[in-house]
Design a protein around this motif. Structure first.
Motif, PDB file in Angstrom:
ATOM      1  N   LEU A  31      -0.001   8.756  -1.310  1.00  0.00           N
ATOM      2  CA  LEU A  31      -0.811   8.124  -0.276  1.00  0.00           C
ATOM      3  C   LEU A  31      -0.520   8.727   1.093  1.00  0.00           C
ATOM      4  N   THR A  32      -1.476   8.581   1.997  1.00  0.00           N
ATOM      5  CA  THR A  32      -1.270   8.990   3.384  1.00  0.00           C
ATOM      6  C   THR A  32      -0.487   7.890   4.106  1.00  0.00           C
ATOM      7  N   PRO A  33       0.091   8.190   5.279  1.00  0.00           N
ATOM      8  CA  PRO A  33       0.826   7.160   6.021  1.00  0.00           C
ATOM      9  C   PRO A  33       0.011   5.893   6.280  1.00  0.00           C
ATOM     10  N   VAL A  34      -1.263   6.046   6.632  1.00  0.00           N
ATOM     11  CA  VAL A  34      -2.106   4.872   6.882  1.00  0.00           C
ATOM     12  C   VAL A  34      -2.298   4.064   5.606  1.00  0.00           C
ATOM     13  N   GLN A  35      -2.494   4.749   4.487  1.00  0.00           N
ATOM     14  CA  GLN A  35      -2.680   4.056   3.216  1.00  0.00           C
ATOM     15  C   GLN A  35      -1.414   3.332   2.780  1.00  0.00           C
ATOM     16  N   VAL A  36      -0.258   3.947   3.007  1.00  0.00           N
ATOM     17  CA  VAL A  36       1.016   3.292   2.684  1.00  0.00           C
ATOM     18  C   VAL A  36       1.182   2.037   3.529  1.00  0.00           C
ATOM     19  N   THR A  37       0.900   2.157   4.822  1.00  0.00           N
ATOM     20  CA  THR A  37       1.040   1.017   5.734  1.00  0.00           C
ATOM     21  C   THR A  37       0.106  -0.124   5.358  1.00  0.00           C
ATOM     22  N   LEU A  38      -1.153   0.199   5.090  1.00  0.00           N
ATOM     23  CA  LEU A  38      -2.117  -0.839   4.750  1.00  0.00           C
ATOM     24  C   LEU A  38      -1.788  -1.492   3.410  1.00  0.00           C
ATOM     25  N   SER A  39      -1.400  -0.696   2.419  1.00  0.00           N
ATOM     26  CA  SER A  39      -1.118  -1.259   1.097  1.00  0.00           C
ATOM     27  C   SER A  39       0.067  -2.215   1.136  1.00  0.00           C
ATOM     28  N   ARG A  40       1.111  -1.881   1.906  1.00  0.00           N
ATOM     29  CA  ARG A  40       2.260  -2.790   1.970  1.00  0.00           C
ATOM     30  C   ARG A  40       1.913  -4.068   2.722  1.00  0.00           C
ATOM     31  N   CYS A  41       1.037  -3.974   3.729  1.00  0.00           N
ATOM     32  CA  CYS A  41       0.600  -5.173   4.446  1.00  0.00           C
ATOM     33  C   CYS A  41      -0.259  -6.072   3.554  1.00  0.00           C
ATOM     34  N   VAL A  42      -1.174  -5.456   2.806  1.00  0.00           N
ATOM     35  CA  VAL A  42      -2.061  -6.224   1.923  1.00  0.00           C
ATOM     36  C   VAL A  42      -1.257  -6.926   0.836  1.00  0.00           C
ATOM     37  N   LEU A  43      -0.393  -6.188   0.149  1.00  0.00           N
ATOM     38  CA  LEU A  43       0.388  -6.764  -0.950  1.00  0.00           C
ATOM     39  C   LEU A  43       1.392  -7.792  -0.429  1.00  0.00           C
ATOM     40  N   GLY A  44       2.017  -7.486   0.693  1.00  0.00           N
ATOM     41  CA  GLY A  44       2.987  -8.421   1.258  1.00  0.00           C
ATOM     42  C   GLY A  44       2.347  -9.717   1.708  1.00  0.00           C
ATOM     43  N   SER A  45       1.203  -9.627   2.377  1.00  0.00           N
ATOM     44  CA  SER A  45       0.518 -10.836   2.840  1.00  0.00           C
ATOM     45  C   SER A  45      -0.012 -11.644   1.664  1.00  0.00           C
ATOM     46  N   ALA A  46      -0.496 -10.965   0.614  1.00  0.00           N
ATOM     47  CA  ALA A  46      -0.990 -11.680  -0.571  1.00  0.00           C
ATOM     48  C   ALA A  46       0.140 -12.453  -1.247  1.00  0.00           C
ATOM     49  N   ALA A  47       1.304 -11.811  -1.383  1.00  0.00           N
ATOM     50  CA  ALA A  47       2.447 -12.470  -2.017  1.00  0.00           C
ATOM     51  C   ALA A  47       2.901 -13.689  -1.219  1.00  0.00           C
ATOM     52  N   LEU A  48       2.968 -13.550   0.102  1.00  0.00           N
ATOM     53  CA  LEU A  48       3.414 -14.664   0.934  1.00  0.00           C
ATOM     54  C   LEU A  48       2.366 -15.769   1.018  1.00  0.00           C
ATOM     55  N   LEU A  49       1.085 -15.397   0.981  1.00  0.00           N
ATOM     56  CA  LEU A  49       0.035 -16.410   1.009  1.00  0.00           C
ATOM     57  C   LEU A  49       0.089 -17.265  -0.258  1.00  0.00           C
ATOM     58  N   VAL A  50       0.308 -16.626  -1.394  1.00  0.00           N
ATOM     59  CA  VAL A  50       0.450 -17.364  -2.657  1.00  0.00           C
ATOM     60  C   VAL A  50       1.663 -18.287  -2.588  1.00  0.00           C
TER      61      VAL A  50
END
Length: 310
Positions: A31-50
């Motif tokens: 992944l590119t740096p932007v893709q790495v950053t976005l993917s960790r934010c998406v997965l992290g926020s989803a886990a914490l929201l659950v």
């Protein structure tokens, strides 16, 4: 028992936080740096929201609270996450962890400027300086054959951004009657939105990801981002922003060890000595440290509002 749990939180946080650099390194293979950053934010926020909804909590309400959350998300999530991904394109994961250990110095400086660090004891100041000495030993700038480069500067910028974010969170979000699980979930959601804006800067390229990189991305997002960030919030509520930033001095130990074992990065006597010096420095920074004002506020809250630390 209270101090035992405090040290346990520090140890777990250092282990999870320190492993972040390994997962970023592996994720950058696909992944590119932007893709790495976005993917960790998406997965992290989803886990914490659950986790937030499963525990019966709700996301924070109020325009003022969300305003503070967006600012904190910028300095504690979106900006440093991006800087780490950019920086690790050119430097090893172990070096990235070592440079990130400058966070406590930035945090201490900010604390002195805003008045939250007063009457600093010599032992604690000495621990901070000793920890920085250990970082210098690990990084060894005198052995660098060329300029440190933009990658290293990006990591240092991320460390400074973390310090700003921690101070802001401790001053404007912690101890206000909102559960930390709600705050951490909301902040990563805000960070996701902030990062999505940067997608045109390399985030729209095609993705070909293998099993190893996919596993690294999932662990980076769910564990090293979601779980670690929530634990960071709880630690700020219990120990204060500066004490939480001091965990950064343990990161070189974890990041260098994982870099050597998993990625076959360089390791020698100098690095080993530096890691020992870092550990001693961390011990001194936590010796004689006083609980922060937010903790006292929490203790005075009615019982139903003390879930801010949960």
């Amino acid at each position: 028992m209270g101090r035992t749990w405090a040290w346990a939180r520090v140890g777990v946080l250092a282990l999870l936080w320190g492993s972040t650099f390994l997962w970023i390194e592996l994720a950058l293979d696909a992944l590119t740096p932007v893709q790495v950053t976005l993917s960790r934010c998406v997965l992290g926020s989803a886990a914490l929201l659950v986790a937030c909804l499963a525990s019966g909590r709700r996301l924070p309400r109020g325009r003022g609270t969300w305003g503070h959350i967006v600012v904190a998300a910028l300095f504690c999530n979106a900006l440093p996450f991006a800087m780490f991904s950019i920086g690790q394109q050119t430097i090893d994961s172990g070096v990235a962890g070592a440079l990130n250990a400058t966070t406590p110095l930035w945090s201490l400086l900010i604390g002195v400027v805003i008045g939250t660090e007063r009457g600093l004891r010599p032992a604690r100041l000495g621990g901070l300086l000793l920890g920085f000495t250990g970082v210098v030993l690990i990084f060894a700038p005198w052995e660098t054959t060329g300029p440190i480069g933009w990658g290293a500067l990006a990591i240092v910028a991320a460390a400074a951004s973390y310090a700003v974010g921690f101070a802001y969170m401790g001053r404007n979000l912690v101890g206000k009657g909102v559960p930390t699980i709600s705050l951490s979930a909301a902040q990563l959601i805000a960070a996701t939105g902030l990062t999505a804006v940067t997608l045109p800067a390399g985030g729209l390229t095609s993705i070909e990801i293998g099993p190893k990189a996919l596993i690294a991305v999932v662990i980076l997002g769910v564990v090293a981002t979601g779980a670690t960030f929530h634990l960071t919030y709880r630690n700020i509520a219990a120990e204060g922003a500066t004490n939480t930033a001091a965990v950064g001095y343990l990161l070189p130990v974890v990041s260098v060890a994982l870099g050597v074992i998993v990625l076959d990065e360089d390791f020698g006597l100098r690095i080993a000595i530096g890691m020992v010096v870092v550990l001693v420095g961390v011990g001194l920074t936590r010796l004689h440290s006083r609980p922060p004002a937010p903790t006292d506020v929490i203790r005075r809250l009615p019982r139903q509002e003390q879930d801010v630390r949960q």
